[in-house]
Scaffold this motif. Structure first.
Motif, mmCIF file in Angstrom:
data_model
loop_
_atom_site.group_PDB
_atom_site.id
_atom_site.type_symbol
_atom_site.label_atom_id
_atom_site.label_comp_id
_atom_site.label_asym_id
_atom_site.label_seq_id
_atom_site.Cartn_x
_atom_site.Cartn_y
_atom_site.Cartn_z
ATOM 1 N N GLN A 306 0.826 -1.201 0.000
ATOM 2 C CA GLN A 306 0.000 0.000 0.000
ATOM 3 C C GLN A 306 0.864 1.257 0.000
ATOM 4 O O GLN A 306 2.049 1.212 0.300
ATOM 5 C CB GLN A 306 -0.930 -0.004 1.225
ATOM 6 C CG GLN A 306 -1.963 -1.129 1.167
ATOM 7 C CD GLN A 306 -2.772 -1.217 2.440
ATOM 8 O OE1 GLN A 306 -2.226 -1.335 3.518
ATOM 9 N NE2 GLN A 306 -4.086 -1.196 2.310
ATOM 10 N N SER A 307 0.228 2.407 -0.358
ATOM 11 C CA SER A 307 0.896 3.720 -0.399
ATOM 12 C C SER A 307 1.987 3.758 -1.462
ATOM 13 O O SER A 307 3.086 4.298 -1.246
ATOM 14 C CB SER A 307 1.484 4.080 0.975
ATOM 15 O OG SER A 307 0.493 4.058 1.967
ATOM 16 N N GLU A 420 -8.198 0.416 1.136
ATOM 17 C CA GLU A 420 -7.634 1.445 2.005
ATOM 18 C C GLU A 420 -7.128 0.805 3.294
ATOM 19 O O GLU A 420 -7.575 -0.268 3.694
ATOM 20 C CB GLU A 420 -8.702 2.502 2.327
ATOM 21 C CG GLU A 420 -9.218 3.258 1.112
ATOM 22 C CD GLU A 420 -8.173 4.145 0.479
ATOM 23 O OE1 GLU A 420 -7.302 4.644 1.220
ATOM 24 O OE2 GLU A 420 -8.213 4.317 -0.749
ATOM 25 N N GLU A 421 -6.192 1.520 3.959
ATOM 26 C CA GLU A 421 -5.700 1.015 5.235
ATOM 27 C C GLU A 421 -6.779 1.113 6.316
ATOM 28 O O GLU A 421 -7.588 2.044 6.321
ATOM 29 C CB GLU A 421 -4.466 1.817 5.691
ATOM 30 C CG GLU A 421 -3.268 1.719 4.766
ATOM 31 C CD GLU A 421 -3.199 2.876 3.798
ATOM 32 O OE1 GLU A 421 -4.281 3.461 3.503
ATOM 33 O OE2 GLU A 421 -2.108 3.192 3.316
ATOM 34 N N GLU A 422 -6.760 0.157 7.222
ATOM 35 C CA GLU A 422 -7.647 0.201 8.382
ATOM 36 C C GLU A 422 -7.165 1.291 9.343
ATOM 37 O O GLU A 422 -5.959 1.534 9.476
ATOM 38 C CB GLU A 422 -7.638 -1.151 9.108
ATOM 39 C CG GLU A 422 -8.298 -2.282 8.347
ATOM 40 C CD GLU A 422 -9.824 -2.213 8.447
ATOM 41 O OE1 GLU A 422 -10.322 -1.477 9.312
ATOM 42 O OE2 GLU A 422 -10.489 -2.900 7.658
ATOM 43 N N LEU A 423 -8.135 1.934 10.018
ATOM 44 C CA LEU A 423 -7.786 2.996 10.966
ATOM 45 C C LEU A 423 -6.868 2.475 12.062
ATOM 46 O O LEU A 423 -5.907 3.130 12.449
ATOM 47 C CB LEU A 423 -9.066 3.593 11.569
ATOM 48 C CG LEU A 423 -8.852 4.647 12.656
ATOM 49 C CD1 LEU A 423 -8.121 5.860 12.092
ATOM 50 C CD2 LEU A 423 -10.195 5.071 13.256
ATOM 51 N N SER A 425 -4.572 0.211 12.165
ATOM 52 C CA SER A 425 -3.510 -0.628 11.603
ATOM 53 C C SER A 425 -2.185 0.122 11.662
ATOM 54 O O SER A 425 -2.149 1.352 11.654
ATOM 55 C CB SER A 425 -3.821 -1.001 10.152
ATOM 56 O OG SER A 425 -3.819 0.154 9.336
ATOM 57 N N GLU A 427 0.126 0.255 9.375
ATOM 58 C CA GLU A 427 0.458 0.942 8.137
ATOM 59 C C GLU A 427 -0.224 2.304 8.039
ATOM 60 O O GLU A 427 0.355 3.256 7.497
ATOM 61 C CB GLU A 427 0.116 0.079 6.915
ATOM 62 C CG GLU A 427 -1.319 -0.369 6.824
ATOM 63 C CD GLU A 427 -1.556 -1.721 7.451
ATOM 64 O OE1 GLU A 427 -2.464 -2.418 6.985
ATOM 65 O OE2 GLU A 427 -0.832 -2.078 8.411
ATOM 66 N N PHE A 428 -1.443 2.417 8.595
ATOM 67 C CA PHE A 428 -2.150 3.695 8.528
ATOM 68 C C PHE A 428 -1.408 4.759 9.333
ATOM 69 O O PHE A 428 -1.182 5.886 8.859
ATOM 70 C CB PHE A 428 -3.581 3.549 9.050
ATOM 71 C CG PHE A 428 -4.341 4.847 9.090
ATOM 72 C CD1 PHE A 428 -4.897 5.376 7.940
ATOM 73 C CD2 PHE A 428 -4.493 5.554 10.288
ATOM 74 C CE1 PHE A 428 -5.580 6.592 7.973
ATOM 75 C CE2 PHE A 428 -5.171 6.756 10.334
ATOM 76 C CZ PHE A 428 -5.724 7.276 9.167
ATOM 77 N N TRP A 429 -0.994 4.418 10.539
ATOM 78 C CA TRP A 429 -0.356 5.416 11.398
ATOM 79 C C TRP A 429 1.093 5.689 11.003
ATOM 80 O O TRP A 429 1.604 6.787 11.219
ATOM 81 C CB TRP A 429 -0.478 4.995 12.857
ATOM 82 C CG TRP A 429 -1.908 5.072 13.304
ATOM 83 C CD1 TRP A 429 -2.764 4.046 13.515
ATOM 84 C CD2 TRP A 429 -2.655 6.281 13.509
ATOM 85 N NE1 TRP A 429 -4.006 4.513 13.862
ATOM 86 C CE2 TRP A 429 -3.973 5.886 13.872
ATOM 87 C CE3 TRP A 429 -2.367 7.638 13.440
ATOM 88 C CZ2 TRP A 429 -4.977 6.806 14.148
ATOM 89 C CZ3 TRP A 429 -3.358 8.558 13.726
ATOM 90 C CH2 TRP A 429 -4.645 8.140 14.078
ATOM 91 N N THR A 514 2.771 3.479 17.535
ATOM 92 C CA THR A 514 2.616 2.776 16.253
ATOM 93 C C THR A 514 3.168 1.361 16.278
ATOM 94 O O THR A 514 2.589 0.451 15.675
ATOM 95 C CB THR A 514 3.287 3.596 15.126
ATOM 96 O OG1 THR A 514 2.669 4.876 15.057
ATOM 97 C CG2 THR A 514 3.127 2.903 13.788
ATOM 98 N N LYS A 521 -4.964 -5.036 10.991
ATOM 99 C CA LYS A 521 -5.958 -4.659 12.000
ATOM 100 C C LYS A 521 -5.440 -5.002 13.387
ATOM 101 O O LYS A 521 -4.773 -6.013 13.576
ATOM 102 C CB LYS A 521 -7.295 -5.361 11.742
ATOM 103 C CG LYS A 521 -8.455 -4.764 12.523
ATOM 104 C CD LYS A 521 -9.781 -5.339 12.086
ATOM 105 C CE LYS A 521 -10.930 -4.660 12.838
ATOM 106 N NZ LYS A 521 -12.254 -5.198 12.402
#
Length: 895
Positions: A306-307, A420-423, A425, A427-429, A514, A521
């Motif tokens: 992702q990203s 999309e990334e999970e909130l 997760s 990877e999101f942060w 993080t 998740k």
């Protein structure tokens, strides 16, 4: 015109150097070209492989040859060459000879070129199927760097600046009388020795800091080359694995170089601290911040896919910011705002072309749609034409705005992830952390670039637009834009801190939490359990210490701005402690204390400690050198003030903070042919008995350099819990003179005093009291019938309470009205008194007082500060570097 056979010149050094630069330039070009053909025609890859490698090997050999040639020229003191004469001198030690090599623009470019060559040789043997695209990009970077060393004229166009130019061939020297002397090297005194190394750079940090920093710069090129190579080959999804170790190496080495710069500033420069938000410091920090973001986003893609666009963007922008920071420091743009920056030396065009080419090349590859590529290229060609017509500011602004537009549009067509990334997760942060660092970087680079921004704002249509808007709305900030006065506040440290502390809070909180997140998740209940005790302990520790350090009885007396910074600092205090404790907990509880897997945690702990140490030491920095003497500092030192500087006469003992200080002696030493004047200041502690006990001596000093200006350097006393940091703010020029060569009978400028009997005149080393004024009697040896004589009788008391009597005489000729004087001189104190006028109307006389320079008392104006808890910062630096190298080793092992 008849040619001149110059005596003592060895022109072959320059001829060899020039030839090697041309070889390096040509072979870099062909290496880039052939590797590009290999990239675009895989079927011919093996056919062209040997040729491509041969060209790069020759290029690397030529670069090493350039480096060794310039080094040998410096060692052999070939002062007929501008670079050698300008940056070195005959009696420098070897470590400073190395510093001379990369002090100048050409030398630092050569250092960058050398590191790229070494890295290219390593990549040639490790990049495998990425060799062709990566070497094509790296070689093209080498083309531009080598171009900056060419020093060629094509018509009126000057390309590059060569370190192998004879001093008599410099444009500003052509036609000068001494250039017609065959033996100018022997006859002209200035060429018998060099100009010398900048006094601020004569320090061991200059030997190790620039090579480390430029190695970091060079390493940033590698992930960029992988990213561009991936775009060239359309291999968008697998370049991160080979690029990741190089990215972490760049983070580690560039970070180490920046920290070395901070240590150098603290130890050797009179900045008054570790970090001064100097524009050149900022220019090196910003690419590191974006590279850290790129490394973390690269991890996200490697693990979760992702990203992707953000990975490309941050990797590319890190390299472009390296080139831009080079432009800022080498073009002369920052020469008036930074002590580190080079002055303008004709490299603007090359640097703009370097930066513009790779900006265009990167965006064209990221655009993906042919229509967008051609449209953007068309604008770029238009900008190039504007550059040729000397419309540089307008052209750069158009290129910048068009580039941003192309990136925004190009993002729409770039391959996207399916989900999309999970909130909750990791990877999101991690992604959020990278964005925070990017925004923080933008704020720093925007204000660091204020000279460039203001050039944009002076463009007619922009200037007229903002003037019109300001006149309509009357908003204050619009007036700043209209007048092109974008700049940090006068208090630069406060300005940047108020912006960057909130970003630092966000980053340290993300660092804290993080790692406890899981990819994809996270169980929030488990997360709260794991973070509970680190959070509570951090809240307790930071709350107690903040109350003690910040929220004491003095808080209410502070200005609103200082109170605001303290409130922000207390929040950062909590977040940094939280980051340290949380990462320590993760290392011990989740990783079970394993070192090899804990590189990230250890680096995060170090980063938290670094920020914590910087926070405490700078926010609670205590300038203890308030002036306690009777002499007004502002009347002596133009930039001095009584609130931060103390006036110390030699032998005087005055209170300063918790100490008593005595300026005890002055000494002069010669090191590598350079004079250093040391000022010994003894620190004593008052005792209950009323006596003072000696504690230690600090010796801040001034390095003398008549050609480039004297440089004050600090001396610091290190304790476990604090540092005492001192530097000389001002000394009289007589204190810097060699007493052995100075005149023994020279007096300072006399000062007039109108005094009556009983009045006192205060000198630096004594006082003179007027005891009486008497008429010269007829029996006196100096009596003359045609004159009226008056004598002034003084008692002189020196610093050791020794007394002496002086008599000065004043005579008036009764026939002609002419006057004469007989001075009174005291050989003990060096005092000279000239009685030159009688004021019978008020019973006073006028007396000139002067002091013998050789006897005049020494004094210094000194600044002294206490940096509490600064060792936390140094420990944090060390821990962060160790952690980053552990993480790098693990990445290499996994690859």
């Amino acid at each position: 015109m008849k040619s001149i056979d110059y005596i003592g010149e060895q022109a072959w050094w320059g001829q060899l150097g020039h030839a090697l630069v041309i070889v390096a330039f040509v072979t870099a070009f062909f290496s880039a070209l052939i590797n590009y053909f290999r990239t675009k025609s895989p079927e011919h890859n093996e056919t062209w492989k040997g040729t491509a490698r041969l060209f790069f090997n020759i290029h690397a050999l030529a670069v090493v040859g350039i480096f060794l040639t310039l080094l040998l020229m410096l060692i052999n003191h070939r002062f007929e060459y501008q670079y050698v004469w300008q940056h070195s001198k005959r009696d420098l030690s070897m470590n400073y000879i190395l510093a001379c090599l990369w002090e100048g623009q050409e030398g630092s470019t050569l250092l960058w070129l050398l590191w790229h060559s070494v890295i290219g040789l390593v990549l040639m043997r490790t990049a495998k199927d990425w060799e062709a695209p990566v070497l094509s990009v790296l070689s093209m970077v080498q083309v531009f760097l080598a171009m900056m060393l060419l020093g060629l004229y094509i018509g009126d166009t000057h390309i590059g600046a060569s370190p192998f130019t004879l001093i008599r061939e410099r444009e500003e020297n052509i036609g000068l009388p001494w250039t017609q002397l065959a033996d100018y090297l022997q006859r002209v005194p200035m060429f018998k020795d060099g100009r010398g190394l900048n006094p601020l750079l004569q320090n061991y940090w200059m030997t190790i800091h620039p090579p480390t920093l430029f190695l970091g710069f060079a390493l940033v090129t590698v992930p960029f080359a992988f990213a561009v190579g991936a775009l060239l080959t359309n291999r968008l999804y697998d370049w991160q694995k080979p690029a990741l170790p190089w990215t972490f190496a760049g983070v580690a080495i560039l970070g180490t170089g920046i920290l070395m710069g901070g240590a150098w500033a603290y130890e050797s420069l009179s900045f008054g601290g570790f970090w001064a938000w100097d524009p050149v410091e900022n220019a090196s920090l910003v690419p590191w911040l974006t590279l850290v973001g790129a490394a973390h986003v690269m991890l996200i893609y490697r693990i979760k896919g992702q990203s992707l666009y953000t990975t490309f963007f941050l990797t590319v922008i890190s390299f472009l910011l390296i080139v831009y920071s080079t432009f800022l420091t080498k073009s002369g743009v920052l020469s008036e705002t930074s002590v580190h920056a080079f002055t303008e030396d004709g490299l603007n065009q090359e640097l703009v072309l370097f930066m513009g080419f790779f900006l265009w090349f990167s965006i064209v590859l990221m655009a993906k749609k042919n229509w967008l590529r051609w449209a953007y290229t068309g604008v770029t060609v238009l900008v190039l034409i504007m550059f040729i017509q000397n419309m540089v500011a307008v052209g750069m602004l158009i290129l910048l705005l068009t580039s941003i537009t192309a990136l925004i549009i190009g993002h729409r067509y770039f391959p996207k992830e399916d989900r999309e990334e999970e909130l909750w997760s990791r990877e999101f942060w991690m992604f959020i952390g990278a964005i925070v660092m990017l925004v923080a970087s933008f704020q720093i680079i925007f204000y660091t670039s204020s000279p460039v921004v203001n050039k944009f704002l002076r463009i007619d249509f922009l200037h007229n637009f903002f003037v019109s808007i300001h006149e309509s709305l009357g908003w204050k900030w619009l007036n700043t834009l209209a007048e092109a006065r974008i700049a940090p506040d006068e208090n630069v440290v406060y300005f940047y801190n108020k912006w960057q502390i909130p970003f630092a809070v966000l980053v340290t909180v993300l660092i804290a939490v993080t790692q406890f997140f899981k990819y994809k998740k996270t169980d929030t209940k488990q997360l709260r359990k794991q973070l509970f005790w680190p959070f509570v302990l951090a809240l307790f520790v930071s709350g107690v210490l903040s109350a003690i350090i910040y929220f004491n009885e003095s808080f209410g007396t502070l200005t609103a701005n200082k109170q605001r910074i303290i409130l922000m600092s207390s929040v950062l205090f909590f977040s940094t402690v939280f980051a340290v404790l949380a990462n320590g907990s993760y290392w011990l509880s989740i990783l079970k204390g394993k070192i090899k897997s804990a590189g990230a945690s250890i680096a995060h702990i170090g980063f938290g400690l670094l920020l914590l140490g910087a926070l405490i030491s700078t926010s609670k920095k205590d300038t203890i050198s308030q002036n306690t003497s009777e002499t007004d500092v502002t009347s002596i030192a133009q930039e001095g003030n009584n609130a931060e500087n103390i006036y110390l006469r030699k032998g005087d003992t005055l209170p300063m903070g918790e100490y008593l200080v005595t300026y005890s002696n002055r000494s002069r030493e010669i090191k590598d042919g350079t004079p250093y004047v040391y000022f010994a200041v003894d620190f004593l502690k008052p005792q209950e008995t009323g006596m003072a006990e000696y504690q230690f001596t600090l010796r801040p000093f001034i390095q003398l350099n008549p050609m480039m200006g004297n440089a004050a350097e600090p001396d610091t006393r290190h304790f476990l819990h604090k540092d005492i940091y001192t530097f000389i703010k001002f000394v009289p020029m007589t204190s810097l003179e060699d007493s052995a060569s100075s005149s023994g009978d020279q007096f300072d400028d006399p000062k007039n005093y109108t005094i009556a009997v009983g009045d006192t005149i205060a000198a630096n080393s004594s006082i003179a009291i007027l005891d009486s004024v008497r008429k010269v009697s007829e029996s006196h040896a100096l009596y003359k019938s045609e004159e009226i004589g008056v004598s002034a009788h003084f008692t002189v008391i020196d610093n050791n309470m020794q007394r002496s009597n002086l008599v000065a005489y004043y005579f008036v000729n009764t026939t002609t009205g002419s006057t004469s004087q007989l001075d009174a001189k005291d050989p003990n104190t060096g005092l000279k008194l000239t009685f030159w006028k009688v004021r019978p109307e008020n019973g006073k006389i006028d007396v000139y007082m002067a002091e013998l320079l050789s006897k005049k008392s020494d004094f210094i104006v000194m600044e002294a500060s206490v940096f509490p808890a600064i060792n936390i910062l140094w420990i944090g630096c060390l821990v962060m570097i160790i952690g980053t190298f552990i993480a790098l080793r693990e990445r290499i092992r996994r690859n």
